[in-house]
Design a protein around this motif. Structure first.
Motif, PDB file in Angstrom:
ATOM      1  N   SER A 113       0.830  -1.197   0.000  1.00 26.33           N
ATOM      2  CA  SER A 113       0.000   0.000   0.000  1.00 26.33           C
ATOM      3  C   SER A 113       0.870   1.254   0.000  1.00 26.33           C
ATOM      4  O   SER A 113       0.573   2.236  -0.684  1.00 26.33           O
ATOM      5  CB  SER A 113      -0.944  -0.015   1.207  1.00 26.33           C
ATOM      6  OG  SER A 113      -1.878   1.019   1.118  1.00 26.33           O
ATOM      7  N   SER A 114       1.969   1.216   0.722  1.00 27.81           N
ATOM      8  CA  SER A 114       2.919   2.326   0.755  1.00 27.81           C
ATOM      9  C   SER A 114       3.535   2.540  -0.630  1.00 27.81           C
ATOM     10  O   SER A 114       3.696   3.680  -1.076  1.00 27.81           O
ATOM     11  CB  SER A 114       4.009   2.031   1.789  1.00 27.81           C
ATOM     12  OG  SER A 114       5.050   2.967   1.730  1.00 27.81           O
ATOM     13  N   CYS A 159      -4.933   5.277  -0.507  1.00 21.98           N
ATOM     14  CA  CYS A 159      -3.899   4.331  -0.054  1.00 21.98           C
ATOM     15  C   CYS A 159      -3.552   4.559   1.413  1.00 21.98           C
ATOM     16  O   CYS A 159      -3.313   3.598   2.155  1.00 21.98           O
ATOM     17  CB  CYS A 159      -2.653   4.460  -0.921  1.00 21.98           C
ATOM     18  SG  CYS A 159      -2.866   3.919  -2.623  1.00 21.98           S
ATOM     19  N   GLU A 160      -3.534   5.817   1.818  1.00 19.33           N
ATOM     20  CA  GLU A 160      -3.255   6.138   3.220  1.00 19.33           C
ATOM     21  C   GLU A 160      -4.336   5.532   4.114  1.00 19.33           C
ATOM     22  O   GLU A 160      -4.039   4.978   5.177  1.00 19.33           O
ATOM     23  CB  GLU A 160      -3.188   7.643   3.402  1.00 19.33           C
ATOM     24  CG  GLU A 160      -2.768   8.071   4.791  1.00 19.33           C
ATOM     25  CD  GLU A 160      -2.639   9.579   4.895  1.00 19.33           C
ATOM     26  OE1 GLU A 160      -1.820  10.017   5.704  1.00 19.33           O
ATOM     27  OE2 GLU A 160      -3.365  10.312   4.188  1.00 19.33           O
ATOM     28  N   ASP A 168       7.688   6.856   2.761  1.00 14.74           N
ATOM     29  CA  ASP A 168       7.032   7.950   3.469  1.00 14.74           C
ATOM     30  C   ASP A 168       7.805   9.250   3.290  1.00 14.74           C
ATOM     31  O   ASP A 168       7.214  10.304   3.034  1.00 14.74           O
ATOM     32  CB  ASP A 168       6.886   7.598   4.949  1.00 14.74           C
ATOM     33  CG  ASP A 168       6.131   8.664   5.712  1.00 14.74           C
ATOM     34  OD1 ASP A 168       4.952   8.916   5.366  1.00 14.74           O
ATOM     35  OD2 ASP A 168       6.709   9.258   6.635  1.00 14.74           O
ATOM     36  N   ILE A 173       7.251  10.514  -0.220  1.00 20.58           N
ATOM     37  CA  ILE A 173       5.881  11.023  -0.368  1.00 20.58           C
ATOM     38  C   ILE A 173       5.779  12.412   0.247  1.00 20.58           C
ATOM     39  O   ILE A 173       5.185  13.318  -0.333  1.00 20.58           O
ATOM     40  CB  ILE A 173       4.860  10.058   0.268  1.00 20.58           C
ATOM     41  CG1 ILE A 173       4.797   8.764  -0.533  1.00 20.58           C
ATOM     42  CG2 ILE A 173       3.471  10.711   0.374  1.00 20.58           C
ATOM     43  CD1 ILE A 173       4.121   7.608   0.193  1.00 20.58           C
ATOM     44  N   CYS A 199      -3.716   1.856   4.355  1.00 21.98           N
ATOM     45  CA  CYS A 199      -2.604   1.615   5.292  1.00 21.98           C
ATOM     46  C   CYS A 199      -3.083   1.701   6.735  1.00 21.98           C
ATOM     47  O   CYS A 199      -2.711   0.869   7.570  1.00 21.98           O
ATOM     48  CB  CYS A 199      -1.481   2.620   5.073  1.00 21.98           C
ATOM     49  SG  CYS A 199      -0.333   2.216   3.768  1.00 21.98           S
ATOM     50  N   MET A 213       1.000   4.197  -2.742  1.00 19.45           N
ATOM     51  CA  MET A 213       0.878   5.594  -2.332  1.00 19.45           C
ATOM     52  C   MET A 213       2.003   6.429  -2.950  1.00 19.45           C
ATOM     53  O   MET A 213       1.755   7.532  -3.451  1.00 19.45           O
ATOM     54  CB  MET A 213       0.927   5.688  -0.798  1.00 19.45           C
ATOM     55  CG  MET A 213       0.463   7.009  -0.260  1.00 19.45           C
ATOM     56  SD  MET A 213       0.548   7.177   1.554  1.00 19.45           S
ATOM     57  CE  MET A 213       0.137   5.581   2.176  1.00 19.45           C
ATOM     58  N   GLU A 224      -5.778   9.414  -4.845  1.00 20.68           N
ATOM     59  CA  GLU A 224      -5.309   8.031  -4.694  1.00 20.68           C
ATOM     60  C   GLU A 224      -4.353   7.911  -3.510  1.00 20.68           C
ATOM     61  O   GLU A 224      -4.377   6.922  -2.785  1.00 20.68           O
ATOM     62  CB  GLU A 224      -4.628   7.549  -5.981  1.00 20.68           C
ATOM     63  CG  GLU A 224      -4.138   6.118  -5.930  1.00 20.68           C
ATOM     64  CD  GLU A 224      -5.245   5.082  -5.758  1.00 20.68           C
ATOM     65  OE1 GLU A 224      -4.917   3.932  -5.419  1.00 20.68           O
ATOM     66  OE2 GLU A 224      -6.437   5.400  -5.954  1.00 20.68           O
ATOM     67  N   VAL A 225      -3.516   8.932  -3.307  1.00 23.04           N
ATOM     68  CA  VAL A 225      -2.623   8.924  -2.142  1.00 23.04           C
ATOM     69  C   VAL A 225      -3.454   8.793  -0.869  1.00 23.04           C
ATOM     70  O   VAL A 225      -3.146   7.979   0.002  1.00 23.04           O
ATOM     71  CB  VAL A 225      -1.743  10.199  -2.092  1.00 23.04           C
ATOM     72  CG1 VAL A 225      -0.998  10.300  -0.757  1.00 23.04           C
ATOM     73  CG2 VAL A 225      -0.754  10.213  -3.249  1.00 23.04           C
TER      74      VAL A 225
END
Length: 99
Positions: free
Chosen positions: A15-16, A34-35, A73, A76, A38, A19, A30-31
């Motif tokens: 998932s990360s 996905c967050e 992370d 991102i 997570c 993201m 979408e980010v």
């Protein structure tokens, strides 16, 4: 559905990864999706961690997965900084600065 604890870590990493790919495409919706995925997986992991222990042979793999998640992370966050600055300006009622 993950069965062993390491499967939850793998699912969170996947998932990360999704993201990060969405952030590279500036697909902030979408980010955020996905967050959310997570966050659900992390809660499931926490619950399962109270029910079972991580197998000793999975500890090094967990450490590698966690390092990759932390790298994702960080990337991102770098990609999201301009978007967040524009979002904050909108909240403050200022016109956004285009880069």
């Amino acid at each position: 559905m993950p069965e062993m604890l390491i499967d939850y870590y793998k699912a969170i990493e996947q998932s990360s990864d999704r993201m990060l790919e969405a952030a590279k495409l500036k697909d902030w919706d979408e980010v955020m999706r996905c967050e959310g995925a997570c966050a659900i997986l992390i809660e499931q992991l926490r619950f399962q961690a109270n029910q079972q222990e991580l197998a000793p042979e999975h500890r090094q793999e967990k450490a590698r997965i966690m390092q990759r998640i932390l790298r994702n992370d960080a990337q991102i966050r770098i990609l999201a900084e301009p978007w967040m600055a524009q979002f904050e300006q909108l909240l403050e009622g200022q016109p956004p600065v285009m880069h």
